[in-house]
Motif scaffolding. Structure first.
Motif, PDB file in Angstrom:
ATOM      1  N   LYS A  16      -5.179  -6.098   3.594  1.00  0.00           N
ATOM      2  CA  LYS A  16      -6.632  -6.038   3.721  1.00  0.00           C
ATOM      3  C   LYS A  16      -7.268  -7.400   3.991  1.00  0.00           C
ATOM      4  CE  LYS A  16      -6.272  -1.704   2.780  1.00  0.00           C
ATOM      5  NZ  LYS A  16      -6.298  -0.755   3.937  1.00  0.00           N
ATOM      6  N   ALA A  34     -10.223 -11.753  -6.564  1.00  0.00           N
ATOM      7  CA  ALA A  34     -10.854 -10.488  -6.177  1.00  0.00           C
ATOM      8  C   ALA A  34      -9.854  -9.339  -6.288  1.00  0.00           C
ATOM      9  CB  ALA A  34     -11.394 -10.585  -4.756  1.00  0.00           C
ATOM     10  N   LEU A  35      -8.601  -9.605  -5.915  1.00  0.00           N
ATOM     11  CA  LEU A  35      -7.552  -8.587  -6.041  1.00  0.00           C
ATOM     12  C   LEU A  35      -7.242  -8.316  -7.506  1.00  0.00           C
ATOM     13  CD1 LEU A  35      -5.233  -6.782  -4.966  1.00  0.00           C
ATOM     14  CD2 LEU A  35      -3.818  -8.847  -4.869  1.00  0.00           C
ATOM     15  N   GLN A  38      -9.965  -6.325  -9.130  1.00  0.00           N
ATOM     16  CA  GLN A  38      -9.928  -4.942  -8.663  1.00  0.00           C
ATOM     17  C   GLN A  38      -8.873  -4.134  -9.408  1.00  0.00           C
ATOM     18  OE1 GLN A  38      -8.781  -4.514  -4.545  1.00  0.00           O
ATOM     19  NE2 GLN A  38      -9.760  -2.524  -4.350  1.00  0.00           N
ATOM     20  N   GLN A  39      -7.759  -4.779  -9.734  1.00  0.00           N
ATOM     21  CA  GLN A  39      -6.666  -4.097 -10.420  1.00  0.00           C
ATOM     22  C   GLN A  39      -6.773  -4.191 -11.938  1.00  0.00           C
ATOM     23  OE1 GLN A  39      -4.284  -2.296  -8.757  1.00  0.00           O
ATOM     24  NE2 GLN A  39      -5.625  -2.744  -7.010  1.00  0.00           N
ATOM     25  N   THR A 160      -1.193  -7.001   0.001  1.00  0.00           N
ATOM     26  CA  THR A 160      -2.617  -6.711   0.172  1.00  0.00           C
ATOM     27  C   THR A 160      -3.353  -7.939   0.683  1.00  0.00           C
ATOM     28  OG1 THR A 160      -2.510  -5.095  -1.624  1.00  0.00           O
ATOM     29  CG2 THR A 160      -4.694  -5.906  -1.015  1.00  0.00           C
TER      30      THR A 160
END
Length: 447
Positions: A16, A34-35, A38-39, A160
């Motif tokens: 992404k 940010a990843l 998100q997780q 990702t």
């Protein structure tokens, strides 16, 4: 981010975010956090001693400044991660499981593959911060691993997030960029193999995947001397070319856009432990460079033949039965490769009627197809010069082999994978042995 990368990301299956440029590393914490947010998971940095020094410590600092949650990093000693072995992926997988963490690979080929596979087995996303322009696997799915005596690509999703700082890449040991250059040069004969597979109806070309890889590959390969000199600007084309290659594999849902028969030489030599005793061990890209040169030379001889004048009835009449082909595979391969060769070759084998139809498409389109192939390929001598200027191997002796060893790899490479290549076309026509002989005749690139 250039237009090609943006287009690739729109259609990529998993990746992404891609950040490629100079001075990207100080911003890596914000991108990676940010990843992690998100997780809702902490990050586990995985590096070896060298990649930690090159980028790992800076990434950790940037993550902490961004307020990211982190667990104790996993830093391997220099040697164990240089060769991709499944047991190392298992170690990383268990640490990720225990910590409930998201993996962040800091490194190049092997470290990326290990974290990719470990994360994939847990069905978790992961990120990679590249430290060298050494291969095209950063944005690719699947992880080549040595397991059970075979070199196999184990299925797992691509990262990702991919971060690639050109200054870090340019500061890496020069052989690593030369390795990436060898891997990228493979897209030239690999593209030619895809053209043949497309024309014969075996494997149609995916237009977007083709554009991503082939659209800028010759330009990316055009500055070998500057690359060897460590000029950061010269790394831009190489790094983007490698990233685009991986994105193309995601788009096509397969490795066809990025590899053809040239890669099978490398896989076979890896299984033969060529260069394994060196420190560091001989890289994938170095072996691919010689495989690429071998296949480019083979294409030169192939294109000198009269495909349009083939008597298809005669070709079909002398086409061997599957039992005869299987006997030849058993005589050519050894150990676990025998069963692999039988299974892979069976997938692309057709009977005499199927062969007549397959080759008929090639004969009918030969004026246009030969022009496409000539436009796709570089001459073997030109490619040899470019590889040498980039610091990549340009002779078999550069990777500890002889011309005879390369010659003996040709039939094994033909049987190694089910992917249809010019080696299969030559075998089906009945030219394979004579073409290999011509490639190694006096006066060629090997002498």
């Amino acid at each position: 981010m250039n237009d090609a990368v943006s287009k690739g990301l729109q259609h990529a299956e998993t990746t992404k975010v891609v950040e490629v440029g100079r001075g990207v590393l100080p911003r890596s914490g914000q991108i990676l956090n940010a990843l992690l947010l998100q997780q809702a998971s902490p990050g586990l940095l995985v590096a070896d001693e060298r990649t930690w020094q090159a980028a790992g410590a800076q990434v950790e600092q940037s993550l902490r400044e961004a307020g990211a949650a982190l667990v104790e990093p996993m830093v391997f000693p220099g040697t164990p991660t240089l060769y991709a072995a499944y047991e190392h992926a298992e170690q990383i997988r268990e640490r990720l499981r225990e910590q409930g963490a998201v993996g962040i690979a800091i490194g190049s080929g092997t470290l990326n593959d290990l974290v990719k596979l470990a994360s994939g087995e847990l069905e978790r996303p992961y990120a990679v911060v590249g430290t060298a322009a050494s291969m095209d696997g950063y944005t690719g799915f699947g992880a080549p691993m040595t397991r059970g005596g075979l070199k196999i690509t184990m299925p797992c999703p691509a990262p990702t997030v991919v971060i690639f700082d050109l200054d870090v890449a340019a500061a890496a040991p020069a052989p690593m960029a030369a390795s990436g250059y060898g891997d990228l040069s493979a897209k030239i004969p690999a593209g030619a193999d895809w053209i043949l597979a497309d024309v014969t109806g075996v494997d149609p070309i995916d237009p977007l995947a083709w554009e991503l890889v082939q659209g800028g590959v010759q330009e990316a390969l055009s500055r070998p001397a500057e690359l060897a000199a460590g000029v950061p600007e010269a790394y831009d084309g190489l790094c983007r070319g490698l990233v685009l290659s991986g994105l193309a594999m995601q788009v096509a849902r397969g490795t066809r856009p990025a590899s053809g028969a040239e890669h099978y030489f490398s896989h076979l030599w890896e299984l033969d432990h060529v260069g394994a005793e060196l420190d560091p061990p001989l890289s994938h890209g170095f072996k691919v460079a010689i495989g690429t040169l071998a296949m480019t030379a083979f294409y030169e001889k192939f294109l000198q033949r009269d495909v349009a004048g083939l008597d298809l009835d005669e070709v079909a009449a002398r086409w061997p039965s599957w039992d005869e082909v299987a006997d030849h595979i058993r005589a050519t391969m050894s150990g676990p490769l025998v069963d692999k060769g039988l299974n892979e070759t069976k997938e692309k084998y057709v009977d005499a009627d199927g062969l007549r139809q397959r080759l008929g498409r090639l004969v009918d389109s030969w004026p246009q197809t030969s022009a496409r192939l000539e436009g796709q390929l570089l001459s073997a001598s030109e490619l040899q010069r470019m590889l040498a200027e980039a610091g990549a191997p340009a002779r078999p002796e550069d990777i500890g082999l002889t011309a005879q060893a390369v010659r003996e790899t040709f039939p094994r490479a033909m049987y190694y994978r089910s992917r249809y290549t010019v080696l299969d076309v030559a075998r089906e026509i009945g030219w394979f042995d004579s073409l290999v002989e011509e490639v190694f005749a006096p006066g060629g690139i090997w002498t």
